[in-house]
Write an enzyme that holds these catalytic residues in place. Sequence first.
Site, mmCIF file in Angstrom:
data_model
loop_
_atom_site.group_PDB
_atom_site.id
_atom_site.type_symbol
_atom_site.label_atom_id
_atom_site.label_comp_id
_atom_site.label_asym_id
_atom_site.label_seq_id
_atom_site.Cartn_x
_atom_site.Cartn_y
_atom_site.Cartn_z
ATOM 1 N N TYR A 1 0.831 -1.198 0.000
ATOM 2 C CA TYR A 1 0.000 0.000 0.000
ATOM 3 C C TYR A 1 0.874 1.260 0.000
ATOM 4 O O TYR A 1 1.562 1.528 0.989
ATOM 5 C CB TYR A 1 -0.910 0.032 1.244
ATOM 6 C CG TYR A 1 -2.014 -1.023 1.265
ATOM 7 C CD1 TYR A 1 -2.315 -1.805 0.150
ATOM 8 C CD2 TYR A 1 -2.768 -1.224 2.415
ATOM 9 C CE1 TYR A 1 -3.331 -2.751 0.189
ATOM 10 C CE2 TYR A 1 -3.790 -2.173 2.458
ATOM 11 C CZ TYR A 1 -4.064 -2.927 1.342
ATOM 12 O OH TYR A 1 -5.068 -3.864 1.381
ATOM 13 N N LYS B 1 -0.855 -7.983 -2.617
ATOM 14 C CA LYS B 1 -2.251 -7.571 -2.546
ATOM 15 C C LYS B 1 -2.239 -6.072 -2.758
ATOM 16 O O LYS B 1 -1.633 -5.325 -1.979
ATOM 17 C CB LYS B 1 -2.767 -7.934 -1.152
ATOM 18 C CG LYS B 1 -4.171 -7.522 -0.862
ATOM 19 C CD LYS B 1 -4.590 -8.098 0.482
ATOM 20 C CE LYS B 1 -5.987 -7.678 0.813
ATOM 21 N NZ LYS B 1 -6.120 -7.077 2.109
#
Length: 253
Positions: free
Chosen positions: A144, A175
Amino acid sequence: MTGDLSKITKQGKALFLAYDQGMEHGPTDFNEENVDPLKVLEIADNGYFTAVILQKGIAEKYYAGGNYKVPLIVKLNGKTNLVKDLDPYSAQVCSVKEALSYRAAAVGYTIYIGSIFESKMTEEFGKIEQEAEEAQISVVAWMYPRGKNVSDEKDPKTIAYAARVGLELGADIVKVRYTGDITSFKWVVQSAGKTKVVAMGGSKEPEEVFLQKTKEVMEAGAIGLAVGRNVWQHPKPLEISKKIAEIIWGHNF
Ligand code: FBP
């Protein structure tokens, strides 16, 4: 390193049920029903999921003693959203050894690339990679971009950069946030190289919007999704997970 991805995938595809939001966001995401980890574990075990993602407390108190078929991914770091610093650091709260004692099939770790604490997280991640390799389990990296140096965490170029860093650091799966269009997400997948890509779910969206996003993510070459709120906040979690699974595996269940 390449851990044993077959423990958390089926025919190379992945559908993970994320349930670490109690720590990341607080119980505000929950209702009377899904505040109970047992209810969400029931969804995870019956809803075509290839793994469930839990923090260590829920892994220990709910999953470890149960007889669940769904494999477990233990999230090794986490933070609350009470700390409003622009540059986030997510501290390691669980070791690989501890995760294995809860029957983890893989481990997960968030790296906020661009944060001034990025190097602390990449260092911790390096050690986790080594320990996971010894235990022959795979590592999923939540990549992220976040912090005051990151002007737009949704910028497709920045998301592709995050995916690439995951490859360079040795993650088995990254992810990442969906970029919003197939072309730019294809570049994210290409940037990740041999590291597989799953898209994160995000906050609850209308069902058709979420299913369309799932189609695009798969068309771009990702192996699947890690989804939480769009499943367990849905009035019929098993129905929506079936629809998502049918898109991911490309056939009816
Ligand atoms: P959701 O599908 O509910 O968004 O879950 C995915 C996830 O990555 C969780 O694992 C995590 O708790 C949360 O999103 C973190 O999101 P953010 O940092 O953007 O609040």
